[in-house]
Design an enzyme around this catalytic site. Structure first.
Site, PDB file in Angstrom:
ATOM      1  CE1 TYR A  20      -3.419  -2.856   0.658  1.00  4.76           C
ATOM      2  CE2 TYR A  20      -1.853  -3.440   2.495  1.00  4.76           C
ATOM      3  CZ  TYR A  20      -2.920  -3.813   1.826  1.00  4.76           C
ATOM      4  OH  TYR A  20      -3.559  -4.791   1.911  1.00  4.76           O
ATOM      5  CE1 TYR A 148      -8.016  -6.080   2.686  1.00  5.94           C
ATOM      6  CE2 TYR A 148      -7.338  -8.161   3.772  1.00  5.94           C
ATOM      7  CZ  TYR A 148      -7.022  -7.168   2.903  1.00  5.94           C
ATOM      8  OH  TYR A 148      -5.858  -7.304   1.999  1.00  5.94           O
ATOM      9  CG  ASP A 249     -11.374 -14.627   5.315  1.00  5.81           C
ATOM     10  OD1 ASP A 249     -10.379 -15.339   5.768  1.00  5.81           O
ATOM     11  OD2 ASP A 249     -11.306 -13.558   4.543  1.00  5.81           O
ATOM     12  CE  LYS A 278      -4.026 -11.912   7.612  1.00  7.80           C
ATOM     13  NZ  LYS A 278      -2.936 -10.898   7.581  1.00  7.80           N
TER      14      LYS A 278
HETATM   15  C1  PLP Z   1      -9.584 -12.153   7.048  1.00  3.23           C
HETATM   16  C2  PLP Z   1      -8.670 -12.021   5.890  1.00  3.23           C
HETATM   17  N1  PLP Z   1      -8.921 -12.705   4.716  1.00  3.23           N
HETATM   18  C3  PLP Z   1      -7.979 -12.723   3.700  1.00  3.23           C
HETATM   19  C4  PLP Z   1      -6.585 -11.811   3.942  1.00  3.23           C
HETATM   20  C5  PLP Z   1      -5.751 -12.113   2.573  1.00  3.23           C
HETATM   21  O1  PLP Z   1      -4.594 -12.735   3.178  1.00  3.23           O
HETATM   22  P1  PLP Z   1      -3.154 -12.545   2.362  1.00  3.23           P
HETATM   23  O2  PLP Z   1      -2.506 -11.237   2.872  1.00  3.23           O
HETATM   24  O3  PLP Z   1      -2.399 -13.619   2.864  1.00  3.23           O
HETATM   25  O4  PLP Z   1      -3.456 -12.734   0.728  1.00  3.23           O
HETATM   26  C6  PLP Z   1      -6.509 -11.261   5.215  1.00  3.23           C
HETATM   27  C7  PLP Z   1      -5.195 -10.524   5.311  1.00  3.23           C
HETATM   28  O5  PLP Z   1      -4.990  -9.557   5.988  1.00  3.23           O
HETATM   29  C8  PLP Z   1      -7.336 -11.172   6.165  1.00  3.23           C
HETATM   30  O6  PLP Z   1      -7.281 -10.789   7.123  1.00  3.23           O
END
Ligand code: PLP
Length: 428
Positions: A20, A148, A249, A278
């Site tokens: 970013y 997100y 997610d 993560k």
């Molecule tokens: C809830 C959620 N989903 C998906 C992602 C995307 O993961 P990545 O950064 O490994 O592509 C993130 C990353 O912050 C996240 O917090």
């Protein structure tokens, strides 16, 4: 030959793009020499207590012997091998472990190479399932505002339309349905009104919706809000009622940070599709996974081409799978629940004085996540050096100053983090 820090920074500034960031006039970055335990060591010798766990990943801290041992052993066999037509012990063992750990019914595992890709795969699974179960017209998703899910195009399209990047890429983003963000805070008494907008959206549009996607209980980068488990239970019921899949997610919430191993457990619900990432590898190397039920897998296979249409080059990377297995072993053999509960209490006490401070809109804590929401966006140029001067690493965004420290952080180091947040917010 190692270059000195000023040369490194000059080249970095001129040529290396950061997350970013401007490629022309980026904000300053700090050169890191190494990290161990909860400390990040800068090239100039300063040490920072990590309040970020490298974006929710390094839950055991850095240079963790158990993880390094597992990865070194795996390196002696192979760092990587393609996954098309081949398989290996680390992937099979990890799939087996995940299936037993996650909410019941998720029996199929697709290993992806980042969280965003895991979300793309989940969306594909849902759309292919819809086609395979005679619901081909269902090619949209329903989600909640404030979410997100990553930065790739499929994921971006289900991120919050205001705090996400919809306005930048409007013309190329898929259009989905958005219900209002959950208003019921974690721990609030339930009121049917909280689910009204979601219910109306799913009742009105279910014939075009393949799946609901959301972050269970804790919304992360879309606003750092924690909501009632009852909301998630109602979402599950409404999905069942309307034959819509539920994608959870848990890329940020998985592996303990909300106080439950997976945030879905707060509500006692199991999704049809689950995304992990993560902390899966304890923050060592990139790996993500999308898990699905037998029913989803059968649906996907019931329409041409009969296969799930995804296959990253570094799928199920053996090094990453070995790290993940070691990380899960370490987590489960540690008193992680007590640690997260202690962190929660210390964050509560440490951040409480911010509650009535001028310029602070809200303070909230859940598990190992502490958030101070300000009235105005944080001035990063001013704030980042203040944190560093106080010996902590925090990376606020928008109006949010937050921390999710490694679970091994001790009381003294966590106090450094909360003291620094209070100081930046202007509270003694
Ligand atoms: C809830 C959620 N989903 C998906 C992602 C995307 O993961 P990545 O950064 O490994 O592509 C993130 C990353 O912050 C996240 O917090």
């Amino acid at each position: 030959m190692p270059r000195d820090a000023s040369e490194l920074l000059a080249f970095d500034r001129a040529h290396v793009w950061h997350p970013y960031a401007s490629g022309v006039d980026p904000l300053p970055v700090l050169p890191v020499a190494s990290a161990s335990g909860v400390r990040i060591r800068l090239v100039d010798g300063r040490e920072l207590v990590d309040g970020m766990s490298s974006w929710w990943a390094a839950i055991h801290g850095y240079r963790v012997p158990e993880l390094e041992r597992a990865m070194t052993e795996q390196l002696g066999k192979m760092a990587h091998v393609m996954f098309g037509g081949l398989t290996h012990e680390p992937a099979v063992a990890l799939a087996e472990r995940l299936i037993t750990l996650v909410p019941k019914g998720l029996t199929k595992v697709f290993f992806a190479d980042s969280g965003s890709v895991a979300v793309e795969v989940a969306i594909k699974m849902a759309l292919q399932w819809a086609a395979g179960t005679g619901r081909a017209q269902r090619n949209k998703l329903l989600t909640v505002r404030g979410g997100y899910h990553g930065d790739t195009f499929g994921a971006m399209a289900v991120c919050d339309p205001v705090t996400g990047m919809h306005s930048r890429f409007e013309r190329v983003l898929a259009e989905h349905h958005f219900a209002e963000a959950p208003r019921c805070r974690f721990g609030d008494a339930w009121d049917e009104d909280f689910i009204r907008d979601f219910r109306r959206k799913i009742e009105t549009y279910h014939h075009e919706i393949a799946a609901v996607i959301l972050e269970p209980i804790a919304q992360g980068a879309g606003g750092m809000r924690f909501y009632s488990p009852e909301y998630l239970r109602r979402v599950r019921e409404l999905c069942d009622e309307h034959h819509v899949l539920l994608i959870a997610d848990e890329i940020a919430t998985g592996f303990g940070c909300t106080g439950a191993l997976f945030a879905c457990e707060h509500a006692g619900v199991a999704p049809d599709i689950l995304c992990l990432g993560k902390a899966l590898t304890g923050g060592t190397v990139t790996l993500a996974a999308t898990l699905a039920t037998d029913e989803v897998a059968r649906g996907v296979s019931s329409a041409a081409p009969g296969q799930l249409m995804h296959g990253p080059t570094f799928m199920a990377n053996p090094l990453a799978c070995s790290a993940a297995l070691a990380s899960i072993d370490l987590l489960l053999s540690s008193p992680w629940r007590e640690r997260v509960r202690r962190i929660e209490g210390e964050l509560e006490r440490g951040l409480a004085p911010c509650r009535n401070a001028p310029g602070v809109r809200d303070v909230r804590v859940l598990g190992a996540i502490g958030v101070v929401e300000l009235e105005e966006p944080v001035d990063m140029l001013r704030v980042q050096p203040l944190f560093v001067d106080r010996g902590v690493w925090l990376r606020p965004f928008g109006r949010l100053v937050y921390t999710m420290p490694p679970y091994i952080i001790d009381t003294g180091d966590l106090a450094l983090v909360t003291d620094a947040i209070r100081a930046v917010v202007g509270v003694r």
